[in-house]
Motif scaffolding. Structure first.
Motif, PDB file in Angstrom:
ATOM      1  N   ASP A 147       0.819  -1.214   0.000  1.00  0.00           N
ATOM      2  CA  ASP A 147       0.000   0.000   0.000  1.00  0.00           C
ATOM      3  C   ASP A 147       0.855   1.266   0.000  1.00  0.00           C
ATOM      4  OD1 ASP A 147      -2.016  -1.850   0.155  1.00  0.00           O
ATOM      5  OD2 ASP A 147      -3.111  -0.828   1.742  1.00  0.00           O
ATOM      6  N   ILE A 148       2.000   1.230   0.681  1.00  0.00           N
ATOM      7  CA  ILE A 148       2.891   2.391   0.688  1.00  0.00           C
ATOM      8  C   ILE A 148       3.399   2.673  -0.724  1.00  0.00           C
ATOM      9  CG2 ILE A 148       5.159   3.225   1.445  1.00  0.00           C
ATOM     10  CD1 ILE A 148       4.633   1.761   4.114  1.00  0.00           C
ATOM     11  N   ALA A 149       3.780   1.622  -1.446  1.00  0.00           N
ATOM     12  CA  ALA A 149       4.282   1.792  -2.811  1.00  0.00           C
ATOM     13  C   ALA A 149       3.226   2.440  -3.707  1.00  0.00           C
ATOM     14  CB  ALA A 149       4.713   0.444  -3.376  1.00  0.00           C
ATOM     15  N   LEU A 150       1.995   1.965  -3.620  1.00  0.00           N
ATOM     16  CA  LEU A 150       0.920   2.520  -4.455  1.00  0.00           C
ATOM     17  C   LEU A 150       0.601   3.964  -4.067  1.00  0.00           C
ATOM     18  CD1 LEU A 150      -1.526  -0.533  -4.664  1.00  0.00           C
ATOM     19  CD2 LEU A 150      -0.089   0.389  -6.491  1.00  0.00           C
TER      20      LEU A 150
ATOM     21  N   GLY B 150       3.158  10.999  -6.874  1.00  0.00           N
ATOM     22  CA  GLY B 150       4.068  11.506  -7.892  1.00  0.00           C
ATOM     23  C   GLY B 150       5.510  11.079  -7.739  1.00  0.00           C
ATOM     24  N   PHE B 151       5.814  10.264  -6.745  1.00  0.00           N
ATOM     25  CA  PHE B 151       7.167   9.735  -6.603  1.00  0.00           C
ATOM     26  C   PHE B 151       7.423   8.658  -7.660  1.00  0.00           C
ATOM     27  CE2 PHE B 151       6.541  11.331  -2.268  1.00  0.00           C
ATOM     28  CZ  PHE B 151       7.779  11.882  -1.982  1.00  0.00           C
ATOM     29  N   ARG B 152       8.675   8.503  -8.043  1.00  0.00           N
ATOM     30  CA  ARG B 152       9.070   7.306  -8.780  1.00  0.00           C
ATOM     31  C   ARG B 152       9.303   6.224  -7.730  1.00  0.00           C
ATOM     32  NH1 ARG B 152      10.687   6.365 -13.754  1.00  0.00           N
ATOM     33  NH2 ARG B 152      10.878   8.605 -14.179  1.00  0.00           N
ATOM     34  N   VAL B 153       8.680   5.086  -7.883  1.00  0.00           N
ATOM     35  CA  VAL B 153       8.725   4.044  -6.856  1.00  0.00           C
ATOM     36  C   VAL B 153       9.386   2.785  -7.388  1.00  0.00           C
ATOM     37  CG1 VAL B 153       7.361   2.603  -5.294  1.00  0.00           C
ATOM     38  CG2 VAL B 153       6.622   4.939  -5.786  1.00  0.00           C
TER      39      VAL B 153
ATOM     40  N   LYS C 134      -1.806  -1.825 -11.124  1.00  0.00           N
ATOM     41  CA  LYS C 134      -2.400  -0.654 -10.493  1.00  0.00           C
ATOM     42  C   LYS C 134      -1.502   0.580 -10.545  1.00  0.00           C
ATOM     43  CE  LYS C 134      -5.039  -3.463  -7.197  1.00  0.00           C
ATOM     44  NZ  LYS C 134      -5.237  -3.783  -5.745  1.00  0.00           N
ATOM     45  N   GLY C 135      -0.200   0.368 -10.602  1.00  0.00           N
ATOM     46  CA  GLY C 135       0.721   1.487 -10.563  1.00  0.00           C
ATOM     47  C   GLY C 135       0.872   2.172 -11.911  1.00  0.00           C
ATOM     48  N   SER C 136       1.414   3.370 -11.886  1.00  0.00           N
ATOM     49  CA  SER C 136       1.691   4.109 -13.115  1.00  0.00           C
ATOM     50  C   SER C 136       2.996   3.610 -13.722  1.00  0.00           C
ATOM     51  CB  SER C 136       1.794   5.604 -12.811  1.00  0.00           C
ATOM     52  OG  SER C 136       2.999   5.874 -12.098  1.00  0.00           O
ATOM     53  N   GLU C 137       3.397   4.227 -14.804  1.00  0.00           N
ATOM     54  CA  GLU C 137       4.647   3.832 -15.456  1.00  0.00           C
ATOM     55  C   GLU C 137       5.861   4.189 -14.604  1.00  0.00           C
ATOM     56  OE1 GLU C 137       5.200   7.867 -18.185  1.00  0.00           O
ATOM     57  OE2 GLU C 137       4.790   5.934 -19.130  1.00  0.00           O
TER      58      GLU C 137
ATOM     59  N   LEU D 177      17.590   2.684 -14.157  1.00  0.00           N
ATOM     60  CA  LEU D 177      16.247   3.192 -14.435  1.00  0.00           C
ATOM     61  C   LEU D 177      16.024   4.617 -13.955  1.00  0.00           C
ATOM     62  CD1 LEU D 177      14.227  -0.015 -13.444  1.00  0.00           C
ATOM     63  CD2 LEU D 177      14.618   0.846 -15.760  1.00  0.00           C
ATOM     64  N   LEU D 178      16.860   5.089 -13.042  1.00  0.00           N
ATOM     65  CA  LEU D 178      16.682   6.428 -12.489  1.00  0.00           C
ATOM     66  C   LEU D 178      17.177   7.476 -13.488  1.00  0.00           C
ATOM     67  CD1 LEU D 178      15.731   7.735  -9.787  1.00  0.00           C
ATOM     68  CD2 LEU D 178      18.139   7.829  -9.127  1.00  0.00           C
ATOM     69  N   PRO D 179      16.303   8.356 -13.961  1.00  0.00           N
ATOM     70  CA  PRO D 179      16.720   9.407 -14.905  1.00  0.00           C
ATOM     71  C   PRO D 179      17.815  10.299 -14.316  1.00  0.00           C
ATOM     72  CG  PRO D 179      14.333   9.228 -14.845  1.00  0.00           C
ATOM     73  CD  PRO D 179      14.853   8.391 -13.706  1.00  0.00           C
ATOM     74  N   ASP D 180      18.617  10.896 -15.182  1.00  0.00           N
ATOM     75  CA  ASP D 180      19.744  11.718 -14.739  1.00  0.00           C
ATOM     76  C   ASP D 180      19.313  12.910 -13.893  1.00  0.00           C
ATOM     77  OD1 ASP D 180      21.466  10.017 -16.048  1.00  0.00           O
ATOM     78  OD2 ASP D 180      21.536  11.222 -17.888  1.00  0.00           O
TER      79      ASP D 180
END
Length: 342
Positions: free
Chosen positions: A75-78, A84-87, A107-110, A135-138
């Motif tokens: 639930d915390i991740a969702l 708006g966090f990247r998870v 259920k999650g976004s991209e 995966l983390l953008p610059d």
């Protein structure tokens, strides 16, 4: 700003302090008690709530959550994803097709990425670190980690095997330490957050939870030490102290408790069986079936606040008032008081 039981206690505490200050000044012949009390309470409470309302933006920030197969972590991740966090959601059964991982992907976004993560595996933690860095953008930073992964075994000290003690510590404590150490360099660079899911059992004892409570005491000690070490780097360390959410988180379902009871009984010597008796043994386990609170949202809210408040608490306690009372007595009164009451 979310209203939590922690804030309710803050308001009550400042009322008590203001009451004492008002009486002391009144005894010295200074302004009237009620004027001092009212002004002091309004100013102290207002300042506290104002600071609690200040938040950071989730923009360009990523958070890792461990133990996302179910319960708190899921639930915390969702919730973080919705904010708006990247998870990066670490799941034990991500590669094995676990239902929790499937639900997160659906259920999650991209922005939400599910990672295979067994916190007891150094190889999997290192692979997860590589995935995060890739995966983390610059233009984004790793803002925080929520160490949630955990397991529990119920039973008196003499009932639970030494292997179960070691396994519980391997996941709940050493796994938490390993995950923290793996991602801490990235978090240190962003001056971010470390959030550890501890327990009220990290501050008090409870019969039949020696193996679990012992690891949560260790988590509390580790978190306190890390908080002091990270001050100079601007990293905030918080711990969440939930009370009983055993069935709500699926940490101990009825089936798991029954299985643990059968396994423990089979492993006991005749001397221990005779000392406790099978009827008392079974009743002890039955007492924890369908145990605890059903709504885990207070725990989720506490984790969110620890990551988003500008001035986070060192401890959040999303617990029932009965457990809060127990914790208060355990921490501040002599042990004989706690032992005789509870």
């Amino acid at each position: 700003m979310l209203w939590t039981s922690d804030k309710t206690l803050d308001v009550a505490l400042y009322a008590i302090v203001s009451y004492i200050v008002g009486h002391l000044l009144n005894c010295l012949g200074l302004p009237s008690f009620w004027m001092v009390f009212t002004v002091a309470w309004i100013l102290s409470t207002g300042t506290c709530l104002y600071l609690a309302s200040l938040e950071i933006s989730p923009d360009k920030k990523a958070v890792i959550v461990t133990g996302c197969d179910s319960g708190f972590g899921h639930d915390i991740a969702l919730q973080l994803d919705k904010l708006g966090f990247r998870v990066f959601a670490g799941c034990l059964l991500a590669d094995a097709g676990g239902q929790g991982a499937k639900d997160l992907r659906e259920k999650g976004s991209e922005r939400l990425k599910v990672l295979q993560m067994d916190v007891t595996s150094t190889d999997q933690l290192e692979e997860a670190l590589k995935d995060v860095e890739k995966l983390l953008p610059d233009d984004e930073v790793l803002w925080g980690i929520v160490n949630n992964a955990g397991i529990a075994f119920v039973g008196a000290v003499e009932w639970v095997s030494l292997e179960k003690y070691k396994r519980t510590a391997e996941v709940n404590y050493f796994g938490l330490v390993a995950a923290t150490k793996t991602f801490l360099p990235l978090i240190r660079r962003s001056k971010g957050r470390v959030v550890n899911i501890a327990s009220v059992l990290g501050g008090m004892g409870l019969a039949w939870f020696g193996s679990y409570g012992g690891t949560k005491h260790a988590v509390e000690g580790f978190s306190d030490c890390l908080r002091l070490e990270m001050r100079k780097f601007g990293v905030k360390v918080s711990q969440i102290e939930p009370s009983s959410y055993l069935t709500a988180t699926q940490l101990l379902t009825k089936e798991r408790i029954t299985g643990q009871a059968d396994e423990c009984w089979e492993g006991l010597s005749e001397e221990i069986r005779s000392a406790y008796g099978e009827e008392a043994f079974r009743k002890a386990y039955e007492g924890y079936m369908n145990h605890g609170q059903d709504n885990i949202q207070p725990v989720v809210d506490s984790a969110i606040e620890a990551l988003t408040q500008k001035y986070p608490r060192a401890r959040y306690c999303p617990s029932s008032w009965s457990y809060r009372w127990m914790l208060l007595v355990a921490r501040h009164l002599p042990e004989w008081v706690y032992d005789n009451i509870f």
